[in-house]
Design an enzyme around this catalytic site. Structure first.
Site, PDB file in Angstrom:
ATOM      1  N   HIS A  71      -1.109 -27.513  52.763  1.00  0.00           N
ATOM      2  CA  HIS A  71      -1.037 -28.964  52.699  1.00  0.00           C
ATOM      3  C   HIS A  71       0.212 -29.514  53.379  1.00  0.00           C
ATOM      4  CE1 HIS A  71      -3.920 -28.522  49.127  1.00  0.00           C
ATOM      5  NE2 HIS A  71      -4.583 -29.112  50.102  1.00  0.00           N
ATOM      6  N   ASP A  95      -9.723 -32.203  46.816  1.00  0.00           N
ATOM      7  CA  ASP A  95      -8.856 -31.772  45.722  1.00  0.00           C
ATOM      8  C   ASP A  95      -7.610 -32.641  45.607  1.00  0.00           C
ATOM      9  OD1 ASP A  95      -6.696 -30.586  47.477  1.00  0.00           O
ATOM     10  OD2 ASP A  95      -8.326 -29.230  48.012  1.00  0.00           O
ATOM     11  N   GLU A 115     -14.536 -37.863  51.675  1.00  0.00           N
ATOM     12  CA  GLU A 115     -15.016 -36.626  51.066  1.00  0.00           C
ATOM     13  C   GLU A 115     -16.529 -36.721  50.861  1.00  0.00           C
ATOM     14  OE1 GLU A 115     -15.976 -33.298  49.535  1.00  0.00           O
ATOM     15  OE2 GLU A 115     -13.839 -33.507  50.023  1.00  0.00           O
ATOM     16  N   GLY A 148     -18.184 -37.006  56.586  1.00  0.00           N
ATOM     17  CA  GLY A 148     -17.051 -37.247  57.458  1.00  0.00           C
ATOM     18  C   GLY A 148     -17.438 -37.526  58.895  1.00  0.00           C
ATOM     19  N   ASP A 165      -9.414 -31.697  57.115  1.00  0.00           N
ATOM     20  CA  ASP A 165      -9.273 -30.672  56.076  1.00  0.00           C
ATOM     21  C   ASP A 165     -10.668 -30.173  55.720  1.00  0.00           C
ATOM     22  OD1 ASP A 165      -8.491 -29.067  53.987  1.00  0.00           O
ATOM     23  OD2 ASP A 165      -8.035 -30.708  52.610  1.00  0.00           O
ATOM     24  N   SER A 166     -11.258 -29.461  56.645  1.00  0.00           N
ATOM     25  CA  SER A 166     -12.663 -29.067  56.512  1.00  0.00           C
ATOM     26  C   SER A 166     -12.806 -27.679  55.913  1.00  0.00           C
ATOM     27  CB  SER A 166     -13.333 -29.073  57.887  1.00  0.00           C
ATOM     28  OG  SER A 166     -12.720 -28.116  58.727  1.00  0.00           O
ATOM     29  N   THR A 167     -14.002 -27.391  55.420  1.00  0.00           N
ATOM     30  CA  THR A 167     -14.372 -26.021  55.118  1.00  0.00           C
ATOM     31  C   THR A 167     -14.641 -25.303  56.439  1.00  0.00           C
ATOM     32  OG1 THR A 167     -16.684 -26.686  54.909  1.00  0.00           O
ATOM     33  CG2 THR A 167     -15.368 -26.654  52.891  1.00  0.00           C
ATOM     34  N   ASP A 168     -15.003 -24.039  56.383  1.00  0.00           N
ATOM     35  CA  ASP A 168     -15.330 -23.315  57.607  1.00  0.00           C
ATOM     36  C   ASP A 168     -16.627 -23.863  58.205  1.00  0.00           C
ATOM     37  OD1 ASP A 168     -13.281 -21.117  57.928  1.00  0.00           O
ATOM     38  OD2 ASP A 168     -13.857 -20.813  55.845  1.00  0.00           O
ATOM     39  N   PRO A 172     -22.160 -27.648  55.200  1.00  0.00           N
ATOM     40  CA  PRO A 172     -21.756 -29.044  55.404  1.00  0.00           C
ATOM     41  C   PRO A 172     -20.595 -29.221  56.370  1.00  0.00           C
ATOM     42  CG  PRO A 172     -22.066 -28.570  53.066  1.00  0.00           C
ATOM     43  CD  PRO A 172     -22.137 -27.253  53.782  1.00  0.00           C
TER      44      PRO A 172
END
Length: 291
Positions: A71, A95, A115, A148, A165-168, A172
């Site tokens: 972060h 989060d 989000e 997003g 700040d994405s997931t892999d 999604p």
């Protein structure tokens, strides 16, 4: 059977198999939350080393213990490099950890956080409050529950810093790694704006970084990446993509960074101006991933 073997059989482990030939295991000392949402399976569990851990489909997203590295490096590097960022956009970050760090900058007047999954925000407030530390209730924060990519396509607002700040890039999160998404992001940046992205562990996921850099080179005056080592993002240092409409933001001097950081008036656990500068010094195997 030995006593150690008996004890090991009683232990519960979460195995993250993100990569084809490599995995990591984290011991579950206590399962605190386990639920299936419309988009993914969410778990929060206690671990003796990392504290509370959040996983999506058994892939580590953040931990109480080492989230500060991720972060801090995704917020303070672009904000302090920019020097006068007032409007920040966070894509993902449910989060609240990214908002926490961005809002530590008194000069930041407005943060929009988009989000896709309201469930992530709701349970993070309850089960991971130490990550947001009240940031989700900050009056400067505008929380938008939306896809997003759709938000980026439709927004007419301009931002000084965009943090992805994405997931892999599976499920999604996949759409957040496309040329189309990056094109919309470039349009939404101010003339000296900066976008930074989560691009995985390049030793394991080199294609992610190459794809982002290829898009950035076509869209921005300056395209590169920087690195930080986060223990639970296993497989080597993590890469953060860097794109800027200004050709000088990345080359800001150490003296200027030190002055800006001192003026910001807060302490960090990983970020320093020296780390900021050094993070852009790339090893050979990462340089070879540049298109």
């Amino acid at each position: 059977m030995s006593e150690a073997t008996k004890q090991d059989e009683k232990q519960v482990w979460v195995t993250e198999s993100l990569h084809d030939h490599y995995a990591q295991r984290l011991r579950v000392d206590e399962m605190l939350y386990d639920s299936e949402t419309e988009h993914q399976r969410l778990k929060v569990f206690q671990n003796g080393t990392f504290g509370r851990i959040l996983t999506l489909d058994d892939v580590v997203q953040t931990t109480e213990g080492d989230n500060f590295i991720y972060h801090e490096m995704l917020t303070h590097v672009p904000i302090l490099a920019h020097g006068s960022a007032k409007r920040v956009l966070i894509i993902g970050g449910g989060d609240g950890g990214m908002a926490r760090e961005a809002l530590r900058h008194r000069t930041v007047e407005h943060v929009t956080m988009v989000e896709i999954d309201a469930g992530v925000v709701d349970f993070s407030k309850e089960y991971l409050p130490m990550l947001s530390q009240g940031a989700l209730d900050d009056p400067r924060l505008n929380l938008v529950i939306n896809d997003g990519a759709l938000f980026m396509k439709e927004t007419s607002d301009k931002f000084d810093v965009i943090i992805v700040d994405s997931t892999d890039p599976i499920g999604p999160g996949e759409v957040l790694f496309t040329d189309t998404f990056y094109g919309h992001a470039a349009r939404a940046l101010t003339e000296d704006g900066i976008i930074v992205t989560q691009n995985g562990v390049p030793f394991m996921q080199g294609d992610e970084l190459t794809g982002t850099l290829r898009a950035f080179q076509a869209l921005f005056a300056d395209a590169s990446c920087y690195l930080a080592t986060i223990p639970t993002y296993a497989g080597g240092p993590m890469a953060f993509g860097w794109g800027s409409h200004s050709s000088t933001n990345r080359s800001v001097s150490l003296t200027d960074l030190e002055a800006r950081f001192a003026a910001a008036g807060f302490e960090t656990d990983y970020y320093t101006p020296e780390v900021h500068k050094a993070a852009f010094a790339l090893p050979g195997y990462v340089k070879k991933l540049f298109p």
